[in-house]
Motif scaffolding. Structure first.
Motif, mmCIF file in Angstrom:
data_model
loop_
_atom_site.group_PDB
_atom_site.id
_atom_site.type_symbol
_atom_site.label_atom_id
_atom_site.label_comp_id
_atom_site.label_asym_id
_atom_site.label_seq_id
_atom_site.Cartn_x
_atom_site.Cartn_y
_atom_site.Cartn_z
ATOM 1 N N SER A 475 -5.640 1.621 4.868
ATOM 2 C CA SER A 475 -5.607 1.546 3.404
ATOM 3 C C SER A 475 -4.782 0.352 2.934
ATOM 4 O O SER A 475 -5.160 -0.336 1.974
ATOM 5 N N LYS A 476 -3.667 0.073 3.608
ATOM 6 C CA LYS A 476 -2.842 -1.078 3.227
ATOM 7 C C LYS A 476 -3.567 -2.387 3.524
ATOM 8 O O LYS A 476 -3.523 -3.330 2.729
ATOM 9 N N PHE A 477 -4.239 -2.440 4.668
ATOM 10 C CA PHE A 477 -4.979 -3.650 5.035
ATOM 11 C C PHE A 477 -6.080 -3.937 4.012
ATOM 12 O O PHE A 477 -6.196 -5.051 3.491
ATOM 13 N N ASN A 478 -6.876 -2.941 3.718
ATOM 14 C CA ASN A 478 -7.997 -3.136 2.794
ATOM 15 C C ASN A 478 -7.522 -3.400 1.368
ATOM 16 O O ASN A 478 -8.139 -4.180 0.637
ATOM 17 N N ASP A 479 -6.405 -2.786 0.990
ATOM 18 C CA ASP A 479 -5.849 -3.043 -0.340
ATOM 19 C C ASP A 479 -5.410 -4.496 -0.453
ATOM 20 O O ASP A 479 -5.678 -5.163 -1.467
ATOM 21 N N TYR A 480 -4.733 -4.995 0.582
ATOM 22 C CA TYR A 480 -4.254 -6.371 0.516
ATOM 23 C C TYR A 480 -5.425 -7.356 0.520
ATOM 24 O O TYR A 480 -5.442 -8.316 -0.263
ATOM 25 N N TYR A 575 2.211 -0.970 -10.115
ATOM 26 C CA TYR A 575 0.748 -0.947 -10.099
ATOM 27 C C TYR A 575 0.171 -0.878 -8.679
ATOM 28 O O TYR A 575 -1.037 -1.019 -8.501
ATOM 29 N N THR A 576 1.021 -0.647 -7.684
ATOM 30 C CA THR A 576 0.544 -0.499 -6.305
ATOM 31 C C THR A 576 0.419 0.978 -5.970
ATOM 32 O O THR A 576 1.363 1.756 -6.176
ATOM 33 N N LYS A 577 -0.724 1.380 -5.452
ATOM 34 C CA LYS A 577 -0.933 2.776 -5.080
ATOM 35 C C LYS A 577 -0.016 3.150 -3.919
ATOM 36 O O LYS A 577 0.462 2.299 -3.182
ATOM 37 N N ASP A 578 0.168 4.444 -3.741
ATOM 38 C CA ASP A 578 1.070 4.932 -2.691
ATOM 39 C C ASP A 578 0.635 4.472 -1.303
ATOM 40 O O ASP A 578 1.468 4.232 -0.431
ATOM 41 N N ASP A 579 -0.678 4.388 -1.088
ATOM 42 C CA ASP A 579 -1.170 3.964 0.221
ATOM 43 C C ASP A 579 -1.581 2.489 0.209
ATOM 44 O O ASP A 579 -2.304 2.032 1.092
#
Length: 890
Positions: A475-480, A575-579
Motif C-alpha cells: 500500500s505504501k509503495f503504490n501510494d507513493y 492528507y496521507t492515509k494510514d497505510d
C-alpha cells in the motif's frame, strides 16, 4: 514408474519447487498471497534500486529503445550499456511486460518464482543427464540447489540468478566436451551466462577452471598427465570461443566499466598482494548449519554455503566411498581447500570479485561451492552400496555431533541458536537413518529422503527470511508511485525542450527511472565515476555508487537546468492515509522559497524556476586551465560562476562569514590537529556532549553552511535555532547546506549534538551568497542560452550564439568520449574540463548549430568479436569432422 515418464519427472520437480515457494509466500504474506497492508518482495537494493530499473526496462522495450544507450533519467545523464549488462539483460525480465507500472512490485514476486523454478529445473536436468539418479533423489538435490542459503539470502539480488540457472547447463556441457562430445551446449550456455551477467559470469569462469580439472580426473580410468593437459587445453579453447561469442555484450560493457567500477579501482589500495586472513576456519564452516543468517550478514559476513543436510551427509560418505577413485577424491579435496582459502584470505576473495571488495553481499561466488558440494553428494549417493558399513556411520555421526556441540559450546555467532544447531543435527540423523532403512523399497526410501529434505529446506528458508524485516509494504509503495505520477506527469511537456525536475522528498534515488523524468539522483553499481566526483566537488552528497541532489544551491539549480521543484506541503501528513507513504524532506531546504509556486496540492507543492542556464552554457576560455579542488565546494562553485560570468568584474558571489562564538556543553576540544581538524570529547560519560555556533544573517541573501564529511546521521544530530535540522548522509565530501534565506536575524545558532562520546571532524563554515548580483547575471544570459531544437535520450540538437571572440560551450554532463558532436556540420571532439568531470566545446563568435549523438563504437567491436567466436567454433567443428572422417577411412 515415474522414471519412465520424462515429462512427468520435470513437472513434478517444478511443482515441488513451486509448492515450497508458495508456502514461503503465504507464511511471509508476500503479494499476491498477502494483502496491501502486508509485504512485497522489495527489500534493501531490490526495493531501492532494481525496481526502478525494471520500469526503465519496460519503457525501453515498449516505447524508447534509445535508453539502451543513454538516459537522462540516470543522475544528470549517463551511459546505459553498463547498467543494462549488470541489471537488466536477463530474458526473465520480459515478465514485466505483462504488468503495468502500478504493479511492478507484484511482477517481482513472479520473477523470483520463475527464476527459482528455472534453477531447480536446470539442476534436475543436469542430474538426470550426467548421473541418471532416481527421480526422487534428483528432485531432492534440485531443491537443495534451488533453496540453498545463498539463494534465500541473496534473492533480492535477483539479477545474479541467471548464472545459477545456467551453471548446471554449463557444467553438463563441460562434461560433454571432456567426454569428446560436441561443444555446442557448453559454448552456447557459457556465452549466454556471461552475456546475461558478466560479473557473476566471471566468477563462474574461475570456478570452471577448477571444475574442469575435476571432470578430467573423474573421466580418466587412470591418471595420464599428457591426456590431462590436452583435455584442459580443449576446455580453455572452447571457453575462449564462448567469451568471444559473448563479445556483443562483453566488449561495450568492459568499456563502460572504465568510466564506472573500473575507474574506481585504486591499485594502491585494492590490489594489495597481502595474504591477510579475513575469516578463520571456524567462521567459514559455521555456515554449514540451518538458518545461518542475521541481517548484519548482508553488509559483512562469512559465506553462505549451506545446501541441505543431505548434501553434507553425503559429502562425508563421498570421502569414505571405496567406489570413487583416490585421484578424484584428492582433486575434490584440493578444490575444497582452494575454496576455503578463497573464503578466508582477502587477496583470493578480491580476485573472485574482480579485484574489488564488494559493497555488501560478501562472497558472491559461494553458490559455486554449493554446486560443487552437491555434485560430490550426488556422486556419493550414486556410488553408495545398499548397506553403509557401520564404522562409517559411527564416524560420520560422531563427527557431526562433535562439530555441532563444538559450535554450541565454544562459539557465540549471532546466527547460531541452540535450536538451529540441534535441529540441523536432528535432520542429519533422520536422513542418515532413512538411508539405512534397507528393508524399504528404493522408491519409498527415496521419497522419504525427498520429503524430509523439502521440509528441512523450507524451515531453513523461514529462519533466514525471518531475519529480514524491512520489506516494502504494497500500500505504501503504490501510494507513493501514484502520488509521484500525479505530481510529475503534468510537468512532462510534449515539446522538444530540455529541463530537469528536483524533489525535496524521495523514496529511492532512482525514481526518475521509474516515473520517467529527467532527475538528478542515482544509485547503482554502474554509475560514472565522473558523476560522483562532480557531485563531491560541488558539495552535493555522493558515494562511490550514488549521487543525491538533496541540497543544491540556487546556482547549481540553474546550472543543471532545474525547471520544476517539488516540495512537501505543510499538511502532507494530515492528507496521507494510514497505510500510505508519508512524504518528508531528505534535507532542510530554504532556497526552494526563492521560486514561485506553480501548483499546490494537499500533499505536495510545485515550484517553477523560470530563469536558468539551459542545457549548456557559454563560459570563459579559462575553463581549459580550471580545476576543481577536493573538499572546497564553495570555491569550486565560485570558480564556475566566474567562468560563466566572463564579462563580470571578478567580485566573488560567495563571501565567507565568521561565527560570533562557539559554546561547548559537556564537551572539550582534545586536539586541534592542523587547526581545522578537531577532536571533540565528552567531559562526562553520563551525558552526550554538544557544541553551538552563533551567527548573524544581516541580509535576505541565502546563507550556506559547509558541513564536514565526517558528519553523519549515525554520529551527530543537528539543530538550527532549536529546530531539527536535516542533512543527507552518507556523503564522502564536504556538503553545502542551507543556513538561511530571506531572513534577517541576529544571534542565530546551529547546534551539533554528539551521539557518541567523541568525534573527529573538520569545522563548519558559513557563507553568504550575493543573490541580487547573481540574478542580474542570470538575467543577462537569457537571450544567449543554448536553444534545444530536438531532444532524444541519445540525440540532442540545438543552437547558440557565442558572444566571445573565442568562447567555450560548457555541457554539464559527465565527460564521455562516445558523444559524437558536429558544429555547423563539422565534427568536433568534446574536451574534458574541470578535473575531467564535464565536457566543453571550443567555439568562435557567432551562431552555431550543434548536434550531439551518443553511440559507442565498442558495440561494433563486440559484434565483430561475436562473429569471430561463432566462426571459430564452426571452423573447429568442420576441422574435427574432417579429421574424424579421415581416421575412420584410414
Amino acid at each position: 514408474m515415474l522414471s519412465n515418464v520424462k515429462s512427468v519427472k520435470y513437472i513434478l520437480n517444478a511443482t515441488l519447487s513451486l509448492t515450497i515457494m508458495i508456502i514461503l509466500a503465504i507464511i511471509f504474506k508476500f503479494i499476491p498471497f498477502g494483502g496491501p497492508e502486508d509485504r512485497t518482495m522489495l527489500t534493501i537494493d531490490l526495493g531501492q534500486q532494481y525496481i526502478d530499473f525494471f520500469s526503465t526496462f519496460r519503457k525501453t522495450l515498449l516505447s524508447d529503445p534509445r535508453q539502451l544507450l543513454y538516459s537522462f533519467e540516470k543522475g544528470i545523464g549517463g551511459e546505459m550499456i553498463g547498467l543494462w549488462a549488470y541489471y537488466l539483460i536477463s530474458p526473465f525480465n520480459l515478465i514485466f511486460l505483462f504488468f503495468n507500472e502500478n504493479n511492478l512490485d507484484l511482477g517481482v514476486t513472479f520473477l523470483t518464482i520463475a527464476k527459482i523454478l528455472a534453477a531447480s529445473t536446470t539442476f534436475f536436468y543436469f542430474n538426470q543427464k550426467k548421473y541418471q539418479s532416481n527421480p526422487y533423489i534428483a528432485m531432492a538435490f534440485a531443491q537443495c540447489y534451488a533453496f540453498m542459503s545463498y539463494t534465500i539470502t541473496f534473492q533480492l539480488n535477483i539479477m545474479w540468478f541467471d548464472a545459477l540457472i545456467l551453471l548446471p547447463i554449463v557444467a553438463l556441457g563441460l562434461d560433454y566436451i571432456i567426454k569428446g562430445r560436441k561443444p555446442w551446449l557448453y559454448v552456447i550456455s557459457l556465452a549466454l551466462l556471461i552475456m546475461f551477467h558478466y560479473y557473476i559470469g566471471m566468477m563462474v569462469c574461475f570456478f570452471l577452471a577448477l571444475y574442469a580439472a575435476y571432470l578430467i580426473i573423474e573421466n580418466q580410468d587412470q591418471f595420464v598427465f599428457k591426456k590431462f593437459i590436452i583435455q584442459y587445453f580443449i576446455f580453455i579453447k572452447y571457453s575462449i570461443f564462448a567469451v568471444l561469442i559473448a563479445g556483443i555484450v562483453l566488449v561495450p560493457t568492459v568499456d563502460s566499466m572504465t568510466a564506472s567500477k573500473g575507474a574506481q579501482l585504486d591499485p594502491e589500495t585494492e590490489l594489495i598482494f597481502e595474504f591477510v586472513q579475513e575469516h578463520h576456519f571456524v567462521d567459514v564452516w559455521s555456515k554449514m548449519f540451518m538458518g545461518g543468517f542475521v541481517y548484519d550478514e548482508m553488509s559483512s559476513g562469512s559465506p553462505n554455503i549451506y545446501a541441505g543436510m543431505l548434501t553434507w551427509l553425503l559429502v562425508f560418505f563421498y570421502f569414505f566411498n571405496r567406489n570413487i577413485k583416490l585421484s578424484e577424491k584428492i582433486t575434490s579435496l584440493i578444490i575444497i581447500i582452494i575454496f576455503y582459502f578463497s573464503f578466508s584470505i582477502e587477496l583470493l576473495d578480491k580476485l573472485w570479485h574482480g579485484g574489488q571488495f564488494p559493497i555488501w553481499y560478501d562472497f558472491r561466488f559461494s553458490f559455486t561451492f554449493s554446486f560443487f558440494m552437491l555434485t560430490l553428494a550426488i556422486k556419493a549417493f550414486d556410488r553408495t552400496t545398499k548397506t553403509i558399513p557401520i564404522y562409517q556411520i559411527v564416524i560420520v555421526l560422531i563427527s557431526m555431533a562433535v562439530i555441532t556441540f563444538g559450535y554450541f559450546k565454544y562459539t557465540n555467532y549471532s546466527y547460531h541458536t541452540p535450536e538451529k544447531l540441534f535441529m540441523s543435527l536432528a535432520f542429519f540423523v533422520i536422513l542418515l537413518v532413512i538411508m539405512q532403512l534397507t528393508m524399504l523399497p528404493e522408491h519409498i526410501k527415496s521419497s522419504l529422503l525427498l520429503l524430509v529434505t523439502c521440509f528441512e529446506l523450507t524451515t531453513n528458508a523461514v529462519l533466514i527470511l525471518s531475519e529480514i524485516d524491512n520489506y516494502v509494504q504494497p500500500s505504501k509503495f503504490n501510494d507513493y508511485i501514484s502520488t509521484l505520477s500525479k505530481a510529475v506527469d503534468p510537468l512532462k511537456h510534449d515539446d522538444s525542450s530540455f529541463y530537469r525536475i528536483h524533489k525535496t522528498f524521495q523514496r529511492t534515488k532512482n525514481e526518475a527511472m521509474y516515473n520517467h523524468y529527467h532527475g538528478l539522483d542515482h544509485f547503482g553499481s554502474t554509475i560514472e565515476v565522473r558523476t560522483t566526483q562532480l557531485y563531491g566537488f560541488l558539495g552535493l552528497p555522493n558515494t562511490s555508487n550514488a549521487v543525491n541532489y538533496t541540497n543544491g544551491t540556487l546556482f547549481t539549480d540553474d546550472l543543471f537546468d532545474i525547471r520544476y521543484l517539488l516540495d512537501i506541503s505543510s499538511n502532507t501528513r494530515i492528507y496521507t492515509k494510514d497505510d500510505g507513504y508519508v512524504l518528508y524532506r531528505r534535507a532542510s531546504d530554504f532556497d526552494i522559497n526563492a521560486y514561485p509556486i506553480l501548483d499546490k496540492e494537499n500533499r505536495y507543492v510545485t515550484h517553477e524556476n523560470t530563469e536558468r542556464l539551459g542545457f549548456a552554457v557559454e563560459v570563459s576560455p579559462e575553463i581549459v586551465n580550471a580545476k576543481f579542488e577536493d573538499f572546497l565546494p564553495i570555491d569550486n562553485q565560485e570558480m564556475l560562476l566566474q567562468l560563466i560570468d566572463y564579462e563580470g568584474n571578478g567580485e566573488t558571489y560567495f563571501k565567507k562569514k565568521a561565527f560570533n562564538e562557539v559554546v561547548y556543553n559537556n564537551l572539550e576540544v582534545a586536539d586541534k590537529g592542523d587547526g581545522d581538524f578537531y577532536t571533540y570529547r565528552a567531559t562526562s560519560k553520563d551525558q552526550k556532549g554538544s557544541f553551538t555556533l552563533y551567527f548573524d544573517t544581516e541580509s535576505e541573501n541565502p546563507y550556506y553552511f559547509t558541513l564536514p564529511s565526517q558528519f553523519s546521521n549515525s554520529n551527530v544530530s543537528i539543530q538550527l535555532n532549536n529546530d531539527k535540522y536535516s542533512f543527507y548522509t552518507p556523503a564522502e565530501g564536504r556538503q553545502i547546506t542551507n543556513a538561511s534565506f530571506n531572513h534577517i536575524q541576529s544571534d542565530q545558532n546551529i547546534r551539533v549534538n554528539l551521539k557518541k562520546d567523541s568525534l573527529k571532524s573538520n569545522l563548519i563554515s558559513l557563507y553568504e551568497f550575493d543573490l541580487k548580483r547573481y540574478e542580474e547575471m542570470i538575467n543577462s544570459k537569457q537571450n544567449h542560452l543554448f536553444d534545444v531544437i530536438s531532444f532524444k535520450q541519445n540525440e540532442i540538437q540545438g543552437t547558440i550564439d557565442i558572444q566571445q571572440k573565442k568562447g567555450y560551450l560548457l555541457i554539464p554532463l559527465p565527460y564521455d568520449k562516445h558523444w559524437k558532436i558536429t558544429v555547423n556540420n563539422k565534427k568536433i571532439k568534446p574536451i574534458p574540463v574541470l578535473s575531467d568531470t564535464m565536457m566543453a566545446l571550443p567555439l568562435t563568435k557567432g551562431p552555431h548549430n550543434i548536434s550531439m549523438t551518443y553511440f559507442p563504437n565498442t558495440i561494433w567491436y563486440g559484434l565483430v568479436s561475436t562473429l569471430i567466436g561463432i566462426l571459430l567454433v564452426l571452423l573447429d567443428q568442420k576441422f574435427l569432422f574432417r579429421e574424424t572422417t579421415y581416421s575412420i577411412k584410414s
